[in-house]
Write an enzyme that holds these catalytic residues in place. Structure first.
Site, PDB file in Angstrom:
ATOM      1  N   ASP A 148      -0.512  -5.625   9.398  1.00 40.88           N
ATOM      2  CA  ASP A 148      -1.531  -4.632   9.055  1.00 40.88           C
ATOM      3  C   ASP A 148      -2.784  -5.391   8.616  1.00 40.88           C
ATOM      4  OD1 ASP A 148      -3.032  -2.506   8.217  1.00 40.88           O
ATOM      5  OD2 ASP A 148      -1.692  -1.877   6.591  1.00 40.88           O
ATOM      6  N   TRP A 186       0.870  -1.185   0.000  1.00 47.97           N
ATOM      7  CA  TRP A 186       0.000   0.000   0.000  1.00 47.97           C
ATOM      8  C   TRP A 186       0.905   1.233   0.000  1.00 47.97           C
ATOM      9  CZ3 TRP A 186      -2.084   2.729   4.822  1.00 47.97           C
ATOM     10  CH2 TRP A 186      -3.084   3.653   4.490  1.00 47.97           C
ATOM     11  N   LYS A 200     -13.173  -0.614   6.457  1.00 45.50           N
ATOM     12  CA  LYS A 200     -13.776  -1.423   5.401  1.00 45.50           C
ATOM     13  C   LYS A 200     -14.803  -2.399   5.963  1.00 45.50           C
ATOM     14  CE  LYS A 200     -10.882   0.708   2.938  1.00 45.50           C
ATOM     15  NZ  LYS A 200      -9.514   0.587   2.643  1.00 45.50           N
TER      16      LYS A 200
HETATM   17  C1  LIG Z   1      -3.279  -2.067   3.592  1.00 44.91           C
HETATM   18  C2  LIG Z   1      -3.978  -0.907   4.241  1.00 44.91           C
HETATM   19  N1  LIG Z   1      -3.641  -0.546   5.475  1.00 44.91           N
HETATM   20  C3  LIG Z   1      -4.243   0.464   6.100  1.00 44.91           C
HETATM   21  C4  LIG Z   1      -5.235   1.174   5.486  1.00 44.91           C
HETATM   22  C5  LIG Z   1      -5.818   2.350   6.222  1.00 44.91           C
HETATM   23  O1  LIG Z   1      -7.140   2.294   6.479  1.00 44.91           O
HETATM   24  P1  LIG Z   1      -7.931   3.489   7.154  1.00 44.91           P
HETATM   25  O2  LIG Z   1      -8.809   4.032   6.107  1.00 44.91           O
HETATM   26  O3  LIG Z   1      -8.663   2.846   8.282  1.00 44.91           O
HETATM   27  O4  LIG Z   1      -6.960   4.506   7.648  1.00 44.91           O
HETATM   28  C6  LIG Z   1      -5.629   0.850   4.193  1.00 44.91           C
HETATM   29  C7  LIG Z   1      -6.685   1.607   3.496  1.00 44.91           C
HETATM   30  O5  LIG Z   1      -6.886   1.553   2.336  1.00 44.91           O
HETATM   31  C8  LIG Z   1      -4.993  -0.231   3.551  1.00 44.91           C
HETATM   32  O6  LIG Z   1      -5.319  -0.617   2.315  1.00 44.91           O
END
Ligand SMILES: Cc1ncc(COP(=O)(O)O)c(C=O)c1O
Length: 398
Positions: free
Chosen positions: A211, A130, A246
């Site tokens: 994560d 990401w 999500k």
């Molecule tokens: C792999 C990953 N980690 C963390 C997050 C962060 O999510 P949040 O929207 O809760 O900050 C995302 C969001 O797309 C993600 O894809």
């Protein structure tokens, strides 16, 4: 002072969204933005969330400060959901959790915590990962390195290469792993592969940071947490960053959690005191509303069941979309093998086409995706899959 600044590059996904909104094509498709969408293209509020929110409004008595930990009830429930309440790490009282502003907030808490332990910290992330992982850890002053992960050529995991790199990583470093629904590749570790990674983690003594932004979007809340649960049961120290954006559809409420697993209860208390200090320096206290919704749902057997059912609907739609696209491409005469899309998990996969083909899909067909050809699976639907598959077929045939 500000005249010294030069502009930062725009976020490619936000730029893509802006172009998509301006596009007048009646069949335009957005495969860029990574949020769940239903068949009508909406990101709905879950019914269980609506109920929990109403309950919260009816019963809330104060808006006084909540403290850096956030809600203790939320922290307990979200840790149990991630680790499983019978996990040896939980029963030995080795886990401590803080509520955080989303998964991103959790990762930033983890980053500052790691930096505090070791100012020369290195974090290893999958290649690719990401995009925000890199900026976020570098912003905290941590050196980011990569381990091999996705094989674009063969649409497979570079597992041997991954293990070879992990086997060279030293105790002081941190290794970031995606719990499930790998973003951006959709390529997850099997349970056997997790076991091998856990063995190497123990052997090398580095700290794993997992994560988990998509628990329940792959195969189900328990299956998706396999790596988290086994890792916690088998290593001394570990960090878990989770997100409720999500799986509870609470994107804008900004709720997630950062859990640390330490060697024993005493070590966990000391570690927690450092985490709380980090939180106070970063944002003082997390927002409470999202946590209250989640704790109301997870604390009620009825609402929890309703949530699991609604989560299954989202998961089934994503997995169904994957299979539907693969079948449609075959139906439209595409001979290239896209079956990997149906096997991968979660919100994203790489289509595996060139940046020129991505540009052509956008210019000629109003189909929007990022240059890497990462597609957001939730943007596919029964009403657009014919047009999508036909357009991909055309672009591939040139
Ligand atoms: C792999 C990953 N980690 C963390 C997050 C962060 O999510 P949040 O929207 O809760 O900050 C995302 C969001 O797309 C993600 O894809």
């Amino acid at each position: 002072m500000f005249e010294k600044l030069s502009p930062m590059p725009a976020d490619p996904i936000l730029g893509l969204m802006a172009k998509y909104r301006q596009d007048q094509h009646p069949n335009k498709i957005d495969l860029g933005v990574g949020v769940f969408k239903d068949e009508a293209g909406h990101t709905p509020i879950l019914a269980c969330v609506k109920q929990a929110e109403q309950h919260r409004i009816d019963t809330e008595e104060t808006k006084v400060y909540i403290g850096p930990t956030g809600s203790p009830e939320f922290n307990k429930l979200i840790a149990d959901l991630a680790f499983g309440n019978d996990n040896p790490a939980i029963t030995a009282n080795r886990v401590r959790t803080v509520s955080t502003p989303g998964g991103t907030g959790s990762l930033r808490v983890a980053a500052d915590f790691i930096k505090r332990i070791n100012p020369n910290s290195v974090i290893w992330v999958s290649d690719p990962t990401w995009a925000n992982h890199i900026g976020l850890f570098e912003a905290a002053g941590i050196t980011v390195k990569t381990y091999p992960y996705y094989d674009h050529q063969n649409k497979a995991l570079k597992f041997d290469e991954m293990l070879a790199t992990l086997s060279q990583i030293c105790r002081d470093d941190v290794v970031l792993l995606h719990a499930c629904c790998h973003n951006p590749s959709g390529m997850d570790l099997t349970t056997e592969q997790w076991d091998r990674v856990i063995d190497i983690t123990k052997q090398q003594g580095f700290t794993p940071l997992i994560d988990m932004a998509y628990q329940g979007f792959g195969d189900g809340v328990d299956v998706d947490a396999y790596g988290v649960r086994q890792m916690a049961a088998n290593v001394d120290d570990m960090i878990l960053c989770s997100s409720c954006s999500k799986n509870f559809g609470l994107y804008r409420e900004r709720i997630g959690a950062c859990s640390i697993v330490a060697k024993d209860s005493n070590a966990a208390d000391i570690t927690y005191s450092v985490i709380l200090y980090v939180v106070r320096c970063l944002y003082s206290m997390p927002p409470a509303h999202g946590a209250a919704i989640v704790e109301t749902i997870l604390g009620s057997s009825e609402l929890k069941q309703q949530w699991l059912d609604e989560l299954k609907v989202m998961r089934d739609r994503i997995n169904g979309n994957r299979a539907m696209l693969v079948n449609k491409l075959i139906e439209k005469g595409v001979t290239r093998d896209f079956s990997f899309i149906a096997e991968q998990k979660g919100m994203f996969s790489f289509l595996g086409i060139t940046p020129e083909q991505v540009a052509k899909l956008q210019q000629d067909h109003s189909i929007y995706m990022v240059d890497s050809s990462r597609i957001s699976i939730a943007g596919i639907g029964k009403t657009n899959v014919d047009y999508l598959a036909e357009s991909i077929a055309k672009v591939l045939s040139v």
